[in-house]
Design a protein around this motif. Structure first.
Motif, PDB file in Angstrom:
ATOM      1  N   GLN A 181      45.583  48.830  41.775  1.00  0.00           N
ATOM      2  CA  GLN A 181      45.822  47.605  41.023  1.00  0.00           C
ATOM      3  C   GLN A 181      44.717  46.594  41.334  1.00  0.00           C
ATOM      4  O   GLN A 181      44.084  46.657  42.392  1.00  0.00           O
ATOM      5  CB  GLN A 181      47.183  46.984  41.398  1.00  0.00           C
ATOM      6  N   GLY A 182      44.508  45.673  40.428  1.00  0.00           N
ATOM      7  CA  GLY A 182      43.534  44.620  40.659  1.00  0.00           C
ATOM      8  C   GLY A 182      43.862  43.387  39.845  1.00  0.00           C
ATOM      9  O   GLY A 182      44.523  43.472  38.806  1.00  0.00           O
ATOM     10  N   SER A 183      43.439  42.222  40.316  1.00  0.00           N
ATOM     11  CA  SER A 183      43.699  40.982  39.590  1.00  0.00           C
ATOM     12  C   SER A 183      42.691  39.920  40.030  1.00  0.00           C
ATOM     13  O   SER A 183      42.272  39.894  41.189  1.00  0.00           O
ATOM     14  CB  SER A 183      45.121  40.480  39.859  1.00  0.00           C
ATOM     15  N   ALA A 184      42.298  39.067  39.081  1.00  0.00           N
ATOM     16  CA  ALA A 184      41.384  37.972  39.391  1.00  0.00           C
ATOM     17  C   ALA A 184      41.642  36.830  38.417  1.00  0.00           C
ATOM     18  O   ALA A 184      42.007  37.049  37.259  1.00  0.00           O
ATOM     19  CB  ALA A 184      39.926  38.429  39.298  1.00  0.00           C
ATOM     20  N   ALA A 185      41.448  35.597  38.885  1.00  0.00           N
ATOM     21  CA  ALA A 185      41.600  34.415  38.040  1.00  0.00           C
ATOM     22  C   ALA A 185      40.646  33.341  38.522  1.00  0.00           C
ATOM     23  O   ALA A 185      40.450  33.165  39.731  1.00  0.00           O
ATOM     24  CB  ALA A 185      43.042  33.896  38.067  1.00  0.00           C
ATOM     25  N   TYR A 186      40.056  32.630  37.564  1.00  0.00           N
ATOM     26  CA  TYR A 186      39.108  31.559  37.864  1.00  0.00           C
ATOM     27  C   TYR A 186      39.496  30.346  37.041  1.00  0.00           C
ATOM     28  O   TYR A 186      39.905  30.482  35.881  1.00  0.00           O
ATOM     29  CB  TYR A 186      37.686  31.996  37.515  1.00  0.00           C
ATOM     30  N   ARG A 187      39.386  29.143  37.635  1.00  0.00           N
ATOM     31  CA  ARG A 187      39.866  27.946  36.955  1.00  0.00           C
ATOM     32  C   ARG A 187      38.851  26.806  37.020  1.00  0.00           C
ATOM     33  O   ARG A 187      38.159  26.636  38.022  1.00  0.00           O
ATOM     34  CB  ARG A 187      41.192  27.485  37.561  1.00  0.00           C
ATOM     35  N   TYR A 188      38.804  26.077  35.944  1.00  0.00           N
ATOM     36  CA  TYR A 188      37.972  24.880  35.837  1.00  0.00           C
ATOM     37  C   TYR A 188      38.916  23.686  35.716  1.00  0.00           C
ATOM     38  O   TYR A 188      39.764  23.636  34.831  1.00  0.00           O
ATOM     39  CB  TYR A 188      37.077  24.972  34.602  1.00  0.00           C
ATOM     40  N   VAL A 189      38.777  22.724  36.621  1.00  0.00           N
ATOM     41  CA  VAL A 189      39.731  21.620  36.726  1.00  0.00           C
ATOM     42  C   VAL A 189      39.022  20.289  36.526  1.00  0.00           C
ATOM     43  O   VAL A 189      38.008  20.012  37.163  1.00  0.00           O
ATOM     44  CB  VAL A 189      40.435  21.622  38.106  1.00  0.00           C
ATOM     45  N   THR A 190      39.540  19.477  35.626  1.00  0.00           N
ATOM     46  CA  THR A 190      39.093  18.090  35.520  1.00  0.00           C
ATOM     47  C   THR A 190      40.038  17.273  36.383  1.00  0.00           C
ATOM     48  O   THR A 190      41.148  16.955  35.995  1.00  0.00           O
ATOM     49  CB  THR A 190      39.135  17.597  34.067  1.00  0.00           C
ATOM     50  N   ASN A 191      39.608  16.990  37.563  1.00  0.00           N
ATOM     51  CA  ASN A 191      40.491  16.521  38.626  1.00  0.00           C
ATOM     52  C   ASN A 191      40.672  15.013  38.586  1.00  0.00           C
ATOM     53  O   ASN A 191      39.994  14.268  39.267  1.00  0.00           O
ATOM     54  CB  ASN A 191      39.906  16.937  39.978  1.00  0.00           C
ATOM     55  N   GLU A 192      41.609  14.562  37.758  1.00  0.00           N
ATOM     56  CA  GLU A 192      41.959  13.152  37.740  1.00  0.00           C
ATOM     57  C   GLU A 192      43.303  12.996  38.447  1.00  0.00           C
ATOM     58  O   GLU A 192      43.660  13.775  39.295  1.00  0.00           O
ATOM     59  CB  GLU A 192      41.997  12.646  36.302  1.00  0.00           C
ATOM     60  N   ALA A 193      44.088  11.959  38.094  1.00  0.00           N
ATOM     61  CA  ALA A 193      45.375  11.763  38.732  1.00  0.00           C
ATOM     62  C   ALA A 193      46.268  12.957  38.430  1.00  0.00           C
ATOM     63  O   ALA A 193      46.098  13.602  37.415  1.00  0.00           O
ATOM     64  CB  ALA A 193      45.991  10.484  38.228  1.00  0.00           C
ATOM     65  N   LEU A 228      40.363  31.643  33.319  1.00  0.00           N
ATOM     66  CA  LEU A 228      40.490  33.003  32.824  1.00  0.00           C
ATOM     67  C   LEU A 228      41.224  33.858  33.834  1.00  0.00           C
ATOM     68  O   LEU A 228      41.184  33.583  35.032  1.00  0.00           O
ATOM     69  CB  LEU A 228      39.100  33.614  32.586  1.00  0.00           C
ATOM     70  N   ARG A 229      41.874  34.897  33.333  1.00  0.00           N
ATOM     71  CA  ARG A 229      42.552  35.843  34.216  1.00  0.00           C
ATOM     72  C   ARG A 229      42.407  37.245  33.664  1.00  0.00           C
ATOM     73  O   ARG A 229      42.401  37.451  32.444  1.00  0.00           O
ATOM     74  CB  ARG A 229      44.036  35.504  34.342  1.00  0.00           C
ATOM     75  N   MET A 230      42.274  38.225  34.569  1.00  0.00           N
ATOM     76  CA  MET A 230      42.322  39.616  34.150  1.00  0.00           C
ATOM     77  C   MET A 230      43.077  40.428  35.189  1.00  0.00           C
ATOM     78  O   MET A 230      43.051  40.119  36.383  1.00  0.00           O
ATOM     79  CB  MET A 230      40.921  40.195  33.933  1.00  0.00           C
ATOM     80  N   ASP A 231      43.787  41.443  34.705  1.00  0.00           N
ATOM     81  CA  ASP A 231      44.562  42.334  35.565  1.00  0.00           C
ATOM     82  C   ASP A 231      44.209  43.772  35.227  1.00  0.00           C
ATOM     83  O   ASP A 231      43.994  44.122  34.054  1.00  0.00           O
ATOM     84  CB  ASP A 231      46.060  42.111  35.362  1.00  0.00           C
ATOM     85  N   LEU A 232      44.170  44.610  36.254  1.00  0.00           N
ATOM     86  CA  LEU A 232      43.825  46.016  36.094  1.00  0.00           C
ATOM     87  C   LEU A 232      44.941  46.880  36.661  1.00  0.00           C
ATOM     88  O   LEU A 232      45.410  46.641  37.783  1.00  0.00           O
ATOM     89  CB  LEU A 232      42.509  46.323  36.830  1.00  0.00           C
ATOM     90  N   ASP A 233      45.388  47.870  35.892  1.00  0.00           N
ATOM     91  CA  ASP A 233      46.479  48.753  36.304  1.00  0.00           C
ATOM     92  C   ASP A 233      46.029  50.195  36.138  1.00  0.00           C
ATOM     93  O   ASP A 233      45.927  50.710  35.023  1.00  0.00           O
ATOM     94  CB  ASP A 233      47.724  48.486  35.465  1.00  0.00           C
ATOM     95  N   LEU A 234      45.743  50.842  37.269  1.00  0.00           N
ATOM     96  CA  LEU A 234      45.333  52.252  37.272  1.00  0.00           C
ATOM     97  C   LEU A 234      46.320  53.074  38.092  1.00  0.00           C
ATOM     98  O   LEU A 234      45.941  53.870  38.944  1.00  0.00           O
ATOM     99  CB  LEU A 234      43.921  52.390  37.842  1.00  0.00           C
ATOM    100  N   GLY A 235      47.596  52.845  37.834  1.00  0.00           N
ATOM    101  CA  GLY A 235      48.611  53.562  38.593  1.00  0.00           C
ATOM    102  C   GLY A 235      48.746  52.986  39.985  1.00  0.00           C
ATOM    103  O   GLY A 235      49.144  51.832  40.168  1.00  0.00           O
ATOM    104  N   ARG A 236      48.388  53.764  40.989  1.00  0.00           N
ATOM    105  CA  ARG A 236      48.488  53.278  42.365  1.00  0.00           C
ATOM    106  C   ARG A 236      47.404  52.262  42.700  1.00  0.00           C
ATOM    107  O   ARG A 236      47.514  51.550  43.687  1.00  0.00           O
ATOM    108  CB  ARG A 236      48.425  54.459  43.330  1.00  0.00           C
TER     109      ARG A 236
END
Length: 461
Positions: free
Chosen positions: A140-152, A130-138
């Motif tokens: 700013q904010g951003s966050a991302a989280y990931r779930y990985v099935t780590n094979e080859a 998931l990702r979200m971004d925030l824009d309040l003029g000056r």
């Protein structure tokens, strides 16, 4: 061993479904092997599972291509002319699905297929997030989280989930610059990346490309100059996975079973100057970067030091882009044991036990690419590229490591596709056994070149 990835970044109320589906798929896969064990050979069971995953991957690819032809055909935010088109857009996931005033929510799905010498073709769905971004003029904010099935092609078969980034920033460019606080990209070397492809450059696996740590960065620019100053009290941390030290999405010095060292206070300085040329988006950017960190070794009572310094050039000339960087890095001895004093331990992508990296060496990367529009309907941009990397280690009996990636990137609406041929020697991700992978960037061996044919598709919604 080496396969293709599908990354799925879900959003909204259905985001929790994707990890559950993945768990059920893995459970069903395990039960199938056990049930058939009495009547089917293990190799036949593996072939059956592989065939099923390939079928799922192909169906997903067809669906994504069809959606990519729809009205979603737009350029991602931030894709201004003159900037690189490629992995930075895919990695930033700048395709919001839900816009609620200053808040943007988005997601994506990525995966693919690959084939390496001596291995069977394989494909699977790999990453959710998931990702979200925030824009309040000056502000700013951003966050991302990931779930990985780590094979080859990581060589490690375990599932993990981790924070990609999470920061807030106050932007006052032109007066005092921008202050950014949180888990973010470390300002070092070519930015945002030293490569154009999905496989990154060799610097990535030494922790010197797209490294993300927890800290504060001041960014300033004026009259062609760009300055970045960063302080990072620690790395991005270990999240949830099969390893106790490497459940993260970038690569750092880590500690495992009493060996290695954890990263502590780190300082970064990066300065570049951009020469603008005639024609829109044409420039030559030259610069230098420095990095100093303290290490907390498992087998020493005192802290040790590590540093890296680099010079880099990046240029756009019409549709051509070329970039070059030279990096010198050194780590102090982190172990009193003779067989451990010439390497440090690097961890990332939930690879249990990490892998060795020579304590001292020279890293060189060189990239060339060409971006052009095509007359085919539905295809927005096509980019061909070649990225080469070489690691020369100080120890006389250590063998050098090298990697070359030749590929094409295709942007079709909200679908970005990589088609690549990777050749490498003494590379932790292209090795014929866990033992050679463990020491590929360390002592290495008189190894043959290995080749991986790889395709990766990402759909952003």
């Amino acid at each position: 061993m080496h396969n293709i990835y599908f990354v799925l970044l879900g959003s909204g109320s259905h985001a929790h479904i994707f990890p559950q589906l993945l768990v059920k798929w893995n459970e069903a896969k395990s039960r199938t092997c056990k049930i058939r064990g009495g009547n089917m050979k293990i190799s036949e069971c593996a072939i059956s599972i592989r065939f099923g995953k390939i079928c799922i991957s192909v169906l997903c690819g067809v669906l994504w291509f069809c959606v990519g032809q729809s009205s979603y055909g737009q350029n991602p935010a931030g894709s201004a002319d003159g900037e690189k088109i490629g992995y930075e857009f895919v990695n930033l996931d700048r395709f919001p699905t839900v816009v609620m005033g200053p808040l943007n929510l988005g997601g994506s799905i990525r995966g693919g297929m690959s084939w390496e010498e001596g291995e069977a073709v394989d494909g699977y769905i790999n990453t959710f997030g998931l990702r979200m971004d925030l824009d309040l003029g000056r502000w700013q904010g951003s966050a991302a989280y990931r779930y990985v099935t780590n094979e080859a092609p990581s060589g490690s078969e375990s599932d993990f989930h981790a924070l990609h980034h999470a920061w807030v920033a106050y932007d006052d460019i032109g007066e005092r610059g921008e202050i950014k606080v949180g888990v973010q990209q470390v300002p070092f070397g070519l930015l945002p990346y030293a490569s154009d492809g999905w496989f990154f450059s060799l610097a990535r696996y030494a922790g010197l490309e797209d490294d993300r740590d927890l800290g504060v960065v001041w960014n300033w620019e004026a009259s062609g100059w760009r300055l970045n100053l960063g302080f990072f009290p620690g790395d991005e941390g270990d999240w949830s996975g099969g390893s106790s030290d490497a459940a993260r999405l970038s690569f750092d010095s880590v500690e495992h079973n009493g060996f290695g060292a954890k990263e502590k206070e780190q300082v970064n300085v990066r300065c570049v100057y951009r020469f603008e040329h005639e024609g829109e988006g044409n420039f030559t950017e030259v610069g230098a970067s420095g990095q100093y960190m303290q290490l907390d070794p498992a087998r020493r009572s005192s802290r040790e030091d590590g540093y890296a310094a680099g010079v880099h050039v990046d240029g756009n000339y019409g549709g051509f882009n070329t970039n070059l960087q030279l990096i010198r890095y050194e780590y102090d001895r982190i172990s009193p044991l003779p067989d451990e004093d010439s390497v440090v331990l690097i961890g990332g992508y939930d690879v249990s036990g990490g892998y060795n990296l020579a304590r001292r060496g020279w890293l060189q990367t060189l990239g060339v690419s060409y971006k052009f529009d095509v007359p085919w309907g539905g295809v927005d941009t096509l980019k061909v590229y070649n990225d080469f990397g070489l690691l020369v280690k100080d120890r006389e009996h250590f063998h050098s490591s090298a990697q070359n990636v030749t590929g094409v990137g295709i942007l079709t609406g909200r679908v970005y596709t990589y088609l690549e041929v990777i050749t490498a020697r003494n590379h932790p991700w292209l090795a014929d056994s866990p033992g050679t992978r463990q020491d590929a960037l360390g002592e290495g061996a008189d190894a043959d070149w290995r080749t991986l044919f790889h395709a990766n598709v990402g759909f952003y919604f």
